[in-house]
Design an enzyme around this catalytic site. Structure first.
Site: not given
Lengths: 484, 484
Positions: A223, A260
């Site tokens: 990620e 994020c």
């Protein structure tokens, strides 16, 4: 089963993990549930110590870390419970011309690189470890250097749980690496079956490349970056505008913007409502108390990032932070859609409490901004109603770019549920087909195997005629949860 | 929608495919079922012509091609029917703190490289095309140069079906490529979202590398080489031995051995039964009528392959074929396990009617052979009973190497059913997590998207409260097929 040297080599660690995998892969749903429960128990015993230590190492508040800690326990519990239902794996059985039956088996030792911004939920005791263990994989965690004591404490809790259940001690290991060459050796070790990573584009892409250079390439679930665009297609009434500004200011600045899924760009249509929203957001962000970032490196990158944005042609700075103090304040920039479209670098994630307002002069320009975006974890649209053809087109474009589409909500706050997809097209992640949050994250660490013409006693429990695990299966094309 | 030039460039083809994708991705289950039915209808209209043409171009028998043709129609029918059940996608709905709902969406234009050995089932009208269309992806097929007329006819049938349903003509396109640079351009075109390939290791690995070199890497589903080991752990009675030899001789030599699941090595334990089996297999294979291979290149590679095996230290030739005739006969080699373990090149697939017998002097040696194997599509164990600890260990080792485990059966004859996994660890395929046969092959061409806080009217049908598609879903963790 042998004890490891106190400073084992990567070869020793990975071989030990593979050794443990040979027994751990065959553990039952029940054993994995008990392991998960015991890890929760051991982590809970260290709760205060873990939270205090993490707070000192990461500068995150106690309150925030308490929430994260509880979420971390929930991950272990919900992944193993979901695993036990078998729904995620949905075995297939066909008893026509040939007897063929299919289920998932674990891949092998998984290497986990944790994140610095979630010392619990995405690090040593995080979702990658929880899902890999639920899948039946052994795990080697590369401890995050930004919170070494938290990592060591959490690892100890997991190791205690493994010991208490008499499982192979190689089921979970944690190592410290300082040399990048060791990182490469870890990814390229023949025993490594998959890699999970949460961090920067640079770091994730490097792991991906190493994995694909192997003689036998392996999956990498990295990620990486995301700017999580929020499109404000209509602000609604004056009070709606104020509420929206409050909500987004929290989403941009909470935990010092170190999420994020932080909204990194907010796109609006030139109008009185948009101007009012900008003022309200500026006001809300200016009220935030300055706070320290996770560590020196992140702080420096943040300062560099906002300086680069500020120096881009057409960008106006509405709120700034002093570059030479330990604490940072939320930063707000604004740019026209035309300038945004001209400058690809404005699409780069700046990790920290900042966002970039993009002002469009037409809905066509807003669609052009959406179309210009790279792959994202999330995409959000704010509007009082959703009936306009333009909005349908905007949502359609965004759907092709993101892993999660959000209407009239904020992207931060990732629910740990089965329906969550925390992932997205490259470069948000290296594999858009898998999620790193929710029970489906287990699917990253398994592969299907078909058993053809197996006698009853050799079939895994999930595939036996009498369905001893009492799970749902597709039997000759139909969904069933009873015996054959 | 515009007409294509008669010799379009790769840019034109891929842009046209992307253009078609924008509408095709939104077609309903019903439309895709109708398309599949219409393709079946159009192919059936050309049935005799297709089979005759393919027989001339591939040298495969009419009988074999009839079977393959029917299987090809079945693929279209079963994939779309399975798609309509929704079981494969299993939407997830959680209505707790947030309303989040997850389902699969199609990836985008898929590039398909067909195989030469299945001019229907793995080529222009093959499983990759059927599953990509079922998933909602548009398709560009690179026509196989070994059967250009068959490919053109089949493409015409599919294009007629698309025209009859008034779908965008870019939904399916076929191109001919002769220059390798064009192959690279096709894989690296920004509009290409995934690649499916069936063929050699060299070809598949090249596509995989090209895809990973892209700015935005894409998945490559390449089915490459496999030697499909068959372990004979016990031959049983004399009549069992004869039957086994007949069965395996057919599996080795049918369609001139040109199957990806052909048993390329047969491993036995030194014993009277094994010697009897070798004689019986040699006898059975010697009875086979010489036959031409698919094309000159395959023929030459076969001759080179068996010459390399024959020239390897310790290998004995039991049956050979004349290298300078158009037809080939089944070839049989034998080697000791010790020599096999010493020479990695004996693990390379030789595509064609040949197999290598590997004689072990102990069960430990048999386990060592199993342990030495690379990733395979299939692994087979033959034994009159399955209770011995040695057999459990053998099956356990094989499970870590293969996509399909078979007991007392042959690997050829891949059932087109939901429980089929036609895939396997690298280098059998580039992605062990996906199958290229059966309805689950659809999963290669989709990715999940989560919809958060969507108003009812904007949700896709699969996620609506009233469940208009009447499909199974995981609702708040429970399997349900009713309305919320």
């Amino acid at each position: 089963m042998f004890a490891m040297a106190s400073h084992p080599t990567i070869d020793e660690v990975m071989d030990y993990s593979l050794n443990a995998f040979h027994s751990y892969k065959n553990t039952s749903f029940e054993t994995r549930t008990r392991l998960s429960d015991e890890i929760v128990h051991q982590l809970t015993l260290l709760r205060n110590n873990l939270i205090d230590t993490a707070s000192k190492e990461t500068h995150l508040t106690i309150e925030r870390l308490q929430t994260e800690f509880d979420r971390t326990l929930h991950q272990f519990q919900s992944y193993t419970r979901a695993y036990s239902t078998g729904n995620w794996m949905l075995p297939r059985i066909d008893t026509g011309k040939k007897d063929v039956r299919k289920m998932y088996i674990p891949l092998g030792p998984v290497v986990v690189y944790g994140a610095s911004n979630f010392p619990f939920a995405y690090a040593t005791p995080g979702g990658d470890v929880a899902s890999a263990l639920a899948a039946g994989c052994t795990v080697v965690v590369k401890a995050h250097p930004a919170h070494p004591q938290t990592a060591a404490l959490a690892a100890k809790a997991i190791q205690n749980a493994i010991q208490n259940l008499n499982l192979h001690p190689g089921t979970f290991q944690q190592i410290e690496l300082t040399d990048a060459a060791h990182g490469k050796a870890l990814v390229q070790h023949p025993a490594t079956a998959a890699v999970a990573f949460t961090g920067s584009y640079h770091g994730g892409k490097q792991l991906f490349n190493w994995a694909n250079e192997r003689e036998h390439p392996i999956p990498v679930f990295a990620e990486m970056g995301s700017v999580n665009p929020v499109f404000i297609a209509g602000e609604g009434s004056n009070s709606d505008v104020e509420q929206l500004a409050v909500k987004l200011s929290v989403s941009v600045s909470n935990s010092c913007g170190q999420f994020c899924t932080k909204p990194g760009i907010i796109i609006g249509l030139q109008s009185n409502g948009w101007i009012q929203f900008i003022h309200a957001l500026q006001h809300q962000l200016s009220l935030k108390v300055p706070a320290p970032m996770l560590h020196r490196g992140i702080h420096q990158q943040f300062i560099q990032g906002i300086q680069q944005v500020a120096g881009t042609p057409g960008v106006q700075c509405l709120l700034h932070t002093h570059p030479n103090t330990d604490n940072v304040q939320p930063v707000l920039h604004e740019v026209s859609a035309a300038d945004f479209l001209n400058e690809k670098s404005l699409q780069e994630e700046v990790f920290g409490p900042c966002t970039l307002l993009v002002t469009c002069h037409s809905t066509d320009e807003m669609l052009a901004v959406a179309q210009s975006l790279k792959g994202q974890l999330t995409g959000t649209v704010i509007s009082p109603e959703f009936h306009d053809a333009f909005l349908m087109e905007l949502i359609d474009i965004l759907q092709s770019k993101v892993g999660r589409l959000i209407l009239n909500d904020v992207p931060t706050g990732v629910e740990v549920v089965t329906a969550m997809h925390h992932g997205g097209p490259f470069p948000a992640t290296t594999d858009s087909r898998f999620t790193s949050v929710g029970p489906d994250s287990i699917l990253r660490f398994v592969r299907p195997v078909t058993y053809q013409q197996f006698p009853a006693h050799l079939l895994p429990d999930a595939l036996k005629n009498d369905n001893p695990l009492n799970i749902w299966r597709i039997v000759n094309g139909c969904m069933k949860n009873d015996a054959l």
